[in-house]
Write an enzyme that holds these catalytic residues in place. Structure first.
Site, mmCIF file in Angstrom:
data_model
loop_
_atom_site.group_PDB
_atom_site.id
_atom_site.type_symbol
_atom_site.label_atom_id
_atom_site.label_comp_id
_atom_site.label_asym_id
_atom_site.label_seq_id
_atom_site.Cartn_x
_atom_site.Cartn_y
_atom_site.Cartn_z
ATOM 1 N N ASN A 1 9.898 4.692 -26.292
ATOM 2 C CA ASN A 1 10.534 5.581 -25.307
ATOM 3 C C ASN A 1 11.762 6.274 -25.906
ATOM 4 O OD1 ASN A 1 10.599 6.777 -22.731
ATOM 5 N ND2 ASN A 1 12.139 5.339 -22.003
ATOM 6 N N ARG B 1 -1.801 -8.696 -3.388
ATOM 7 C CA ARG B 1 -0.399 -8.795 -2.993
ATOM 8 C C ARG B 1 0.502 -9.279 -4.124
ATOM 9 N NH1 ARG B 1 0.761 -7.484 1.919
ATOM 10 N NH2 ARG B 1 -0.829 -7.505 3.518
ATOM 11 N N ASP C 1 0.813 -1.224 0.000
ATOM 12 C CA ASP C 1 0.000 0.000 0.000
ATOM 13 C C ASP C 1 0.843 1.269 0.000
ATOM 14 O OD1 ASP C 1 0.854 -0.496 2.536
ATOM 15 O OD2 ASP C 1 -1.124 -0.591 3.455
#
Length: 763
Positions: free
Chosen positions: A500, A272, A137
């Site tokens: 990129n 998770r 988190d």
């Protein structure tokens, strides 16, 4: 966590250190015995794609007591271990720092008890600690992203995307509860990434009377024709009175007041998981090797694309300060203490979610053009730009099909977030006025192109572009200002390309999605050979002449080599790589992975490399090849690309608004200075605007790549992790920084003193 373990083990072995696994966390440290085992190169093979941690983790009550820590110290001393790398949350890292602080007294007690000798105590007189934060988190201050957060966001967004398709069909309101008992990062970024109508986070409870405000907003959205409402709730969300706000409470409120069909989904431990960049493992080893008894325990964290070292206890203290600020109802302080990244996310969400168009229009038209090949995340940037423009009072115009659509007046408006590609459509053009489609147009048609600008610009119009080719197109538009006054308007280029390869930015929208696709495909390809004999896979990636995808996918997937244009190679290099792989395959290693950028070399093609490895590996391994192709451009955008695109789009329009004010003179816009046409890019740790003209010198136009790229410095790490005996340049390692100075507000006298310190550091 496994990627961090693998990188730490292999770089540690590369430096000549002995590396040990401690199984089952601090409990294994206390129990000792078989829980502390010597690690080998092969022991961390084939673990990158696995979630969790293969060495186990456990909560340990014994380590909380001094007696338990004394047992742990005894086990380390007997094995001669004086460096400890800890991967965990703030509790684990605080425990590690306490262990380090007590180390000398623990040794004294062990000597008195006769468990270790004076010589053993002298040899192990100091314990070095370095931490890497593992917390899904993202509740640890001092780092932009903790290990596990990105994977958790992927799981959440997958669920949101799956829910929204059916919810739109049935006109439903969906309430999604995500993890985050004390930190709202997952909820906040999810809300940004999916365009949620409301988000509840612990750091900023809703204002009094939020119930009525929420219902009005949901009703307004339905009245505008929106068939779906999404509300994101962090599990630790609460009101200003301190009472919890749960998903069921919100459901009852919506059903009672609005009568909407409402569903709730509570995401538990499915969130998770985690895979950090190998650079963190490398930096952790370097921090341990360079530590002295005076060096404070540090944590290796991410700031932008940089690995930085921060004093561990400063980070822990600021994390505790957030909890204190929340307990004292200092909500604004709580947001700021979380760090700049969190604060920016919150401010962007507030701007986008609370749409209140001003009563007075600005009389400014803003045209958005997507140029070149599509990529995931473009739609998020467009949606964000449109919404911010509307909030500013602008008339937002979406040009479909790139410059060609602009020339033919194909202008409409809409907004999308969770779809891949570009809903506006793009056209791959090398240059906007001198190459297809414009070279095939007559002079009159080129005038139509400029006339279209005049029509759009009739009330002050800047232009927003999205590369890859837009960078060069933007340069030509700037050059054409001398000929056409209509082009003297502010312009901004947002990098959006899987390759990129846009100068002026370390990252581009779409690159993260492509990288995730390549990495997951490599994992599946390697897994497909499970149970078979030794096998090497040759995989070709996209990227044009830019080797970013091949290099970063090689790091993430554990490649043995990645051939790119920027890092020249010849037949002797190929010969060395083949021989290296043959020798590896004679050990316990059963898989090999070779990546090749599509334009790395005109002669050493994918077929050539496949044939070479197949011939030289006869009797040792067989080969398979795979060309990934355009699957790298597709798919739904990753949370990073959605969030990145959202922030880029909003920042670009806010910049355009300011430039329009600066260049408005005598009832019209006239912008012809270099800083009125810029690229908005990520540079190390910040979003910056750089004039197109200045970036001209930094560009290899023939190959459409920047002349220098930050990620090239990571290539030696890939070779080290593949067991090549090369030298690693550590001259640019991260220096110890301080988190408290950057995060906590200070009284005026201290602020003056701090400002002087910062000025000295900058000098």
């Amino acid at each position: 966590m496994n990627a961090a373990v693998r990188a730490t083990v292999r770089v540690g072995l590369y430096t000549g250190a002995k590396v040990y696994f401690v199984h089952e966390g601090y409990q294994g440290l206390v129990d000792g015995g078989d829980n502390i085992k010597l690690a080998t190169w092969e022991s961390v093979s084939m673990m990158l794609q696995l979630g969790g941690t293969v060495i186990g983790s456990a909560r340990c009550m014994d380590f909380r007591a001094r007696e338990g820590r004394m047992k742990a110290a005894l086990n380390l001393v007997k094995l001669g271990i004086t460096n400890l790398c800890v991967i965990g949350g703030d509790g684990s890292l605080t425990g590690a720092n306490q262990f380090r602080t007590e180390w000398s007294t623990l040794l004294v007690d062990l000597v008195k008890a006769g468990k270790i000798s004076d010589d053993e105590a002298k040899t192990s007189s100091h314990l070095n600690i370095v931490g890497m934060v593992g917390s899904i988190d993202n509740d640890f201050c001092g780092t932009d992203m903790t290990i596990g957060t990105d994977s958790a966001l992927h799981r959440i967004i997958e669920v949101v995307d799956a829910i929204t398709t059916t919810a739109q069909s049935h006109q439903r309101t969906f309430i999604l509860e995500v993890m985050g008992r004390h930190c709202g990062y997952l909820a906040l970024v999810t809300a940004l990434a999916c365009g949620a109508d409301w988000v509840f986070i612990p750091e900023m409870p809703p204002d009094e009377g939020w119930e009525g405000h929420l219902c009005r907003r949901l009703a307004d959205q339905r009245a505008r024709g929106c068939r779906l409402n999404v509300i994101i709730v962090a599990e630790g969300a609460m009101g200003r009175d301190g009472k919890p706000i749960g998903s069921e409470d919100i459901k009852k409120l919506v059903e009672k007041n609005l009568g909407f069909d409402t569903r709730t989904t509570v995401l538990g431990h499915v969130q998770r998981g985690g895979t950090p960049p190998p650079r963190m493992g490398v930096e952790a080893v370097m921090a341990l090797l360079e530590a002295t008894p005076e060096t404070p325990a540090c944590v290796v964290s991410l700031s932008g694309n940089q690995a930085v070292r921060l004093p561990l206890m400063e980070c822990v203290q600021v994390t505790k300060d957030v909890t204190t600020a929340m307990a004292e109802n200092r909500w604004e302080d709580a947001i700021k203490l979380r760090g700049k990244s969190f604060e920016n996310n919150w401010n962007t969400y507030k701007m986008l979610a609370h749409i209140n168009p001003p009563d007075t229009k600005s009389n400014i038209n803003v045209a958005i053009v997507n140029v070149g090949a599509p990529c995931a995340g473009m739609n998020a940037a467009v949606r964000s730009a449109v919404r911010i423009g509307i909030i500013q009072g602008h008339n937002m115009l979406a040009v479909h099909d790139g410059f060609e659509g602009l020339a033919h007046g194909n202008v409409r408006v809409s907004g999308w977030t969770g779809k891949g590609g570009s809903e506006l459509g793009t056209k791959s053009v090398s240059h906007c006025c001198t190459s297809p489609p414009f070279t095939s147009l007559s002079k009159s048609n080129q005038i139509v192109f400029v006339t279209c600008f005049v029509n759009i610009r009739s009330r002050l119009s800047p232009l927003l572009l999205s590369p890859p080719q837009a960078f060069m197109g933007g340069l030509e538009l700037v050059t054409a200002r001398e000929k056409y006054e209509e082009l003297c308007i502010p312009m901004v280029v947002i990098p959006a390309t899987v390759s990129n390869n846009v100068p002026g930015s370390d990252f581009s929208i779409g690159a993260d999605t492509a990288l995730n696709t390549i990495t997951s495909t490599c994992d599946r390809i390697k897994q497909s050979a499970a149970g078979t004999k030794r096998r090497v896979f040759i995989i070709e990636t996209m990227g044009g002449y830019c080797g970013y995808l091949a290099t970063m996918a090689g790091l993430a997937a554990g490649a043995d080599a990645a051939y790119i244009y920027e890092d020249k190679f010849g037949i002797r290099d190929l010969e060395m790589n083949v021989e290296h792989l043959v020798q590896k395959m004679k050990t316990d290693v059963k898989r090999g992975l070779i990546l090749r950028n599509e334009k790395c070399n005109a002669n050493y093609t994918t077929d050539f490399i496949f044939a070479l490895y197949s011939e030289e590996g006869k009797g040792v391994f067989d080969c398979r090849k795979n060309i990934l192709g355009h699957m790298q451009q597709g798919g739904t955008p990753t949370p990073f690309d959605r969030n990145f695109g959202t922030k880029m789009g909003s920042k670009a329009v806010l910049w355009l608004t300011e430039k329009l004010k600066e260049t408005y003179r005598h009832g019209r816009i006239f912008a012809n200075t270099p800083d009125s046409a810029c690229v908005l890019g990520m540079r190390k740790r910040a979003l910056t605007f750089q004039p197109l003209a200045e970036l001209n010198e930094q560009t290899d136009f023939e190959h459409r790549i920047p002349k220098t790229s930050w990620w090239l410095k990571l290539r030696p790490i890939m070779k080290i992790l593949a067991k090549y005996n090369i030298s690693l340049d550590t001259s640019e390692h991260a220096h110890m920084e301080h988190v408290i100075k950057k995060r906590v507000s200070m009284p005026a006298p201290l602020m003056k003193e701090h400002k002087e310190e910062v000025e000295e550091e900058e000098e």
